[in-house]
Design a protein around this motif. Structure first.
Motif, PDB file in Angstrom:
ATOM      1  N   VAL A 196       0.860  -1.183   0.000  1.00  0.00           N
ATOM      2  CA  VAL A 196       0.000   0.000   0.000  1.00  0.00           C
ATOM      3  C   VAL A 196       0.900   1.238   0.000  1.00  0.00           C
ATOM      4  CG1 VAL A 196      -1.772   1.279   1.258  1.00  0.00           C
ATOM      5  CG2 VAL A 196      -1.786  -1.232   1.278  1.00  0.00           C
ATOM      6  N   PRO A 197       0.696   2.181  -0.898  1.00  0.00           N
ATOM      7  CA  PRO A 197       1.611   3.330  -0.990  1.00  0.00           C
ATOM      8  C   PRO A 197       1.627   4.155   0.296  1.00  0.00           C
ATOM      9  CG  PRO A 197      -0.350   3.668  -2.348  1.00  0.00           C
ATOM     10  CD  PRO A 197      -0.382   2.244  -1.912  1.00  0.00           C
ATOM     11  N   ASP A 198       2.797   4.689   0.606  1.00  0.00           N
ATOM     12  CA  ASP A 198       2.983   5.518   1.794  1.00  0.00           C
ATOM     13  C   ASP A 198       2.513   6.928   1.476  1.00  0.00           C
ATOM     14  OD1 ASP A 198       3.712   6.681   4.142  1.00  0.00           O
ATOM     15  OD2 ASP A 198       5.875   6.480   3.856  1.00  0.00           O
ATOM     16  N   GLN A 199       1.224   7.181   1.684  1.00  0.00           N
ATOM     17  CA  GLN A 199       0.622   8.470   1.367  1.00  0.00           C
ATOM     18  C   GLN A 199      -0.147   8.987   2.578  1.00  0.00           C
ATOM     19  OE1 GLN A 199      -1.764   8.020  -2.170  1.00  0.00           O
ATOM     20  NE2 GLN A 199      -0.019   7.449  -3.463  1.00  0.00           N
ATOM     21  N   PRO A 200      -0.242  10.310   2.751  1.00  0.00           N
ATOM     22  CA  PRO A 200      -0.917  10.879   3.928  1.00  0.00           C
ATOM     23  C   PRO A 200      -2.360  10.422   4.081  1.00  0.00           C
ATOM     24  CG  PRO A 200       0.324  12.573   2.757  1.00  0.00           C
ATOM     25  CD  PRO A 200       0.350  11.351   1.889  1.00  0.00           C
ATOM     26  N   GLN A 201      -3.005  10.064   2.991  1.00  0.00           N
ATOM     27  CA  GLN A 201      -4.412   9.695   3.059  1.00  0.00           C
ATOM     28  C   GLN A 201      -4.635   8.294   3.628  1.00  0.00           C
ATOM     29  OE1 GLN A 201      -3.974   9.741  -1.348  1.00  0.00           O
ATOM     30  NE2 GLN A 201      -5.882   8.623  -1.285  1.00  0.00           N
ATOM     31  N   PHE A 202      -3.561   7.500   3.760  1.00  0.00           N
ATOM     32  CA  PHE A 202      -3.685   6.137   4.252  1.00  0.00           C
ATOM     33  C   PHE A 202      -3.106   5.988   5.653  1.00  0.00           C
ATOM     34  CE2 PHE A 202      -3.214   4.966  -0.445  1.00  0.00           C
ATOM     35  CZ  PHE A 202      -4.595   4.955  -0.639  1.00  0.00           C
ATOM     36  N   SER A 203      -3.756   5.157   6.443  1.00  0.00           N
ATOM     37  CA  SER A 203      -3.194   4.703   7.718  1.00  0.00           C
ATOM     38  C   SER A 203      -2.906   3.219   7.554  1.00  0.00           C
ATOM     39  CB  SER A 203      -4.187   4.942   8.857  1.00  0.00           C
ATOM     40  OG  SER A 203      -3.675   4.481  10.077  1.00  0.00           O
ATOM     41  N   ARG A 204      -1.643   2.823   7.810  1.00  0.00           N
ATOM     42  CA  ARG A 204      -1.225   1.453   7.490  1.00  0.00           C
ATOM     43  C   ARG A 204      -0.657   0.747   8.729  1.00  0.00           C
ATOM     44  NH1 ARG A 204       3.314   1.807   3.246  1.00  0.00           N
ATOM     45  NH2 ARG A 204       4.221   2.983   4.973  1.00  0.00           N
ATOM     46  N   THR A 205      -0.994  -0.523   8.850  1.00  0.00           N
ATOM     47  CA  THR A 205      -0.353  -1.384   9.834  1.00  0.00           C
ATOM     48  C   THR A 205       0.418  -2.453   9.075  1.00  0.00           C
ATOM     49  OG1 THR A 205      -2.109  -1.046  11.467  1.00  0.00           O
ATOM     50  CG2 THR A 205      -0.696  -2.966  11.758  1.00  0.00           C
ATOM     51  N   LEU A 207       4.782 -20.432   5.750  1.00  0.00           N
ATOM     52  CA  LEU A 207       5.834 -19.784   4.969  1.00  0.00           C
ATOM     53  C   LEU A 207       7.225 -20.046   5.522  1.00  0.00           C
ATOM     54  CD1 LEU A 207       4.188 -16.308   4.229  1.00  0.00           C
ATOM     55  CD2 LEU A 207       4.550 -18.177   2.617  1.00  0.00           C
ATOM     56  N   GLY A 208       7.316 -20.313   6.814  1.00  0.00           N
ATOM     57  CA  GLY A 208       8.614 -20.622   7.417  1.00  0.00           C
ATOM     58  C   GLY A 208       9.618 -19.495   7.224  1.00  0.00           C
ATOM     59  N   PRO A 209      10.829 -19.798   6.733  1.00  0.00           N
ATOM     60  CA  PRO A 209      11.877 -18.770   6.596  1.00  0.00           C
ATOM     61  C   PRO A 209      11.573 -17.730   5.527  1.00  0.00           C
ATOM     62  CG  PRO A 209      12.585 -20.844   5.611  1.00  0.00           C
ATOM     63  CD  PRO A 209      11.311 -21.143   6.350  1.00  0.00           C
ATOM     64  N   LEU A 210      10.546 -17.955   4.703  1.00  0.00           N
ATOM     65  CA  LEU A 210      10.177 -16.962   3.691  1.00  0.00           C
ATOM     66  C   LEU A 210       9.332 -15.836   4.278  1.00  0.00           C
ATOM     67  CD1 LEU A 210       9.250 -19.364   0.759  1.00  0.00           C
ATOM     68  CD2 LEU A 210      11.313 -17.971   0.953  1.00  0.00           C
ATOM     69  N   ALA A 211       8.911 -15.964   5.538  1.00  0.00           N
ATOM     70  CA  ALA A 211       8.063 -14.972   6.184  1.00  0.00           C
ATOM     71  C   ALA A 211       8.831 -14.188   7.236  1.00  0.00           C
ATOM     72  CB  ALA A 211       6.846 -15.644   6.824  1.00  0.00           C
ATOM     73  N   HIS A 212       8.469 -12.916   7.366  1.00  0.00           N
ATOM     74  CA  HIS A 212       9.125 -12.037   8.319  1.00  0.00           C
ATOM     75  C   HIS A 212       8.048 -11.170   8.975  1.00  0.00           C
ATOM     76  CE1 HIS A 212      12.735 -13.162   6.027  1.00  0.00           C
ATOM     77  NE2 HIS A 212      11.992 -12.917   4.961  1.00  0.00           N
ATOM     78  N   PRO A 213       7.558 -11.553  10.173  1.00  0.00           N
ATOM     79  CA  PRO A 213       6.466 -10.792  10.821  1.00  0.00           C
ATOM     80  C   PRO A 213       6.902  -9.383  11.191  1.00  0.00           C
ATOM     81  CG  PRO A 213       7.348 -12.451  12.303  1.00  0.00           C
ATOM     82  CD  PRO A 213       7.975 -12.720  10.972  1.00  0.00           C
ATOM     83  N   LEU A 214       5.974  -8.438  11.050  1.00  0.00           N
ATOM     84  CA  LEU A 214       6.222  -7.022  11.370  1.00  0.00           C
ATOM     85  C   LEU A 214       5.019  -6.505  12.138  1.00  0.00           C
ATOM     86  CD1 LEU A 214       7.432  -5.814   7.846  1.00  0.00           C
ATOM     87  CD2 LEU A 214       8.893  -6.229   9.814  1.00  0.00           C
ATOM     88  N   TRP A 215       5.132  -6.440  13.422  1.00  0.00           N
ATOM     89  CA  TRP A 215       3.985  -5.949  14.198  1.00  0.00           C
ATOM     90  C   TRP A 215       4.222  -4.499  14.591  1.00  0.00           C
ATOM     91  CZ3 TRP A 215       1.154  -9.464  12.636  1.00  0.00           C
ATOM     92  CH2 TRP A 215       1.424 -10.834  12.789  1.00  0.00           C
ATOM     93  N   VAL A 216       4.609  -3.663  13.623  1.00  0.00           N
ATOM     94  CA  VAL A 216       4.938  -2.272  13.903  1.00  0.00           C
ATOM     95  C   VAL A 216       3.936  -1.365  13.187  1.00  0.00           C
ATOM     96  CG1 VAL A 216       6.673  -0.452  13.720  1.00  0.00           C
ATOM     97  CG2 VAL A 216       7.379  -2.826  14.135  1.00  0.00           C
ATOM     98  N   ARG A 217       3.413  -0.401  13.900  1.00  0.00           N
ATOM     99  CA  ARG A 217       2.465   0.550  13.316  1.00  0.00           C
ATOM    100  C   ARG A 217       3.206   1.591  12.490  1.00  0.00           C
ATOM    101  NH1 ARG A 217      -3.071   1.070  12.333  1.00  0.00           N
ATOM    102  NH2 ARG A 217      -3.530   3.232  12.038  1.00  0.00           N
ATOM    103  N   THR A 218       2.756   1.806  11.254  1.00  0.00           N
ATOM    104  CA  THR A 218       3.318   2.876  10.439  1.00  0.00           C
ATOM    105  C   THR A 218       2.207   3.774   9.954  1.00  0.00           C
ATOM    106  OG1 THR A 218       3.131   1.639   8.365  1.00  0.00           O
ATOM    107  CG2 THR A 218       5.165   1.355   9.653  1.00  0.00           C
ATOM    108  N   ALA A 219       2.537   4.959   9.542  1.00  0.00           N
ATOM    109  CA  ALA A 219       1.505   5.880   9.037  1.00  0.00           C
ATOM    110  C   ALA A 219       2.063   6.721   7.910  1.00  0.00           C
ATOM    111  CB  ALA A 219       1.006   6.776  10.165  1.00  0.00           C
TER     112      ALA A 219
END
Length: 310
Positions: free
Chosen positions: A149-158, A298-310
């Motif tokens: 999802v593009p990093d744009q002011p109109q979006f709130s992303r997790t 997914l095993g080693p192909l997955a990388h969890p990211l539980w960080v809030r970004t905006a």
């Protein structure tokens, strides 16, 4: 001029092409053209300039497009508010999700939301990532679970997780063996259409290396791509979770792509232009819990990211 005609007109302007708009709306091009002409006749003014490349709005058309977006957004907000009046604690949420994720996590998400958030009525919409982003902008969905999802002011992303793409081939002697991206480019590929996040990532990475993809078959359907690969007609670059069952059954092979890895980020996103949702935190938690099985697969192909970004 009615609401359906307004929706049709908005889609034509944003698609820039009558044929493409008709495909997205699932209507005949002739029927769509008649609806647009009827609007122009009702208003007594030309709204579109038609040319060999498609269509462009006139000054009047641009004004109608802006007003139509506002009208449709107001109607959707009104619908949601009226539905919420039925029961003070209830909340209707429209979640967009990609077809591949729907297969591996959609059912679990629906069940988890039902169990953990009984006050939420969840409606799930299935579409490709780039289509979901456009739907979020138009207010047709409330949240989207999709990639990049593009990093744009109109979006709130997790940011939820990252996963590495794989080269999908018929079974062979190098089963599961990593392959350098430059070597993967030697393959004849079956790939999604332009705009798809997988195609965009692979194309951008190749372009940065001064190379290009060898796309022999361009198809939207993941199942069609897998069929082409299983018949030996091509290879494909896909997320591993879309071919897990075939790899387990031995009908396809998935080779991790390295040097560089093709890594995408999965987001749960909403629009800042909409009002806050009471159950947004609960929905995010339910989606995260539902993805645990995907992370394990997914095993080693997955990388969890539980960080809030905006």
């Amino acid at each position: 001029m009615n609401l359906r005609q307004l929706r049709y007109f908005v889609r034509v302007v944003e698609a820039g092409n009558m044929t493409r708009a008709a495909e997205q709306l699932h209507v005949a091009q002739t029927a769509l053209g008649m609806q647009i002409r009827q609007i122009e006749e009702d208003l007594g003014v030309a709204l579109l300039v038609r040319h060999s490349r498609g269509v462009e709005p006139t000054k009047a058309g641009s004004l109608l497009h802006a007003r139509a977006l506002s009208i449709l957004k107001t109607i959707e907000e009104t619908r949601r508010e009226i539905q919420a009046c039925e029961r003070e604690e209830s909340e209707a949420i429209r979640l967009g999700i990609t077809p591949a994720l729907m297969l591996v996590a959609g059912t679990e998400i629906a069940l988890m939301v039902r169990e953990k958030l009984p006050q939420v009525f969840l409606s799930i919409v299935e579409a490709m990532s780039h289509v979901l982003v456009e739907a979020l902008v138009r207010g047709e969905v409330d949240f989207i679970l999709c990639y990049d999802v593009p990093d744009q002011p109109q979006f709130s992303r997790t940011a939820l997780l990252q996963d590495d793409l794989v080269l999908v081939t018929p079974p062979g002697p190098r089963k599961g063996e990593p392959i350098a991206f430059v070597d993967a480019l030697d393959e004849s590929l079956a790939m999604p259409e332009q705009g798809d996040t997988v195609r965009t990532l692979a194309s951008r990475t190749a372009r940065d290396m001064g190379l290009e993809l060898n796309v022999t078959y361009e198809v939207r359907s993941v199942s069609a791509m897998k069929n082409l690969v299983s018949r030996g007609a091509a290879s494909s670059i896909l997320p591993y979770f879309s071919v897990i069952e075939e790899v387990r059954a031995g009908t396809l092979d998935a080779r991790p792509i390295i040097m560089p890895a093709l890594r995408r980020t999965l987001f749960l996103a909403s629009s800042n232009q909409q009002g806050p949702f009471k159950n947004e935190a609960g929905l995010t938690g339910a989606v995260r819990s539902s993805l645990q099985g995907l992370l394990d697969a997914l095993g080693p192909l997955a990388h969890p990211l539980w960080v809030r970004t905006a």
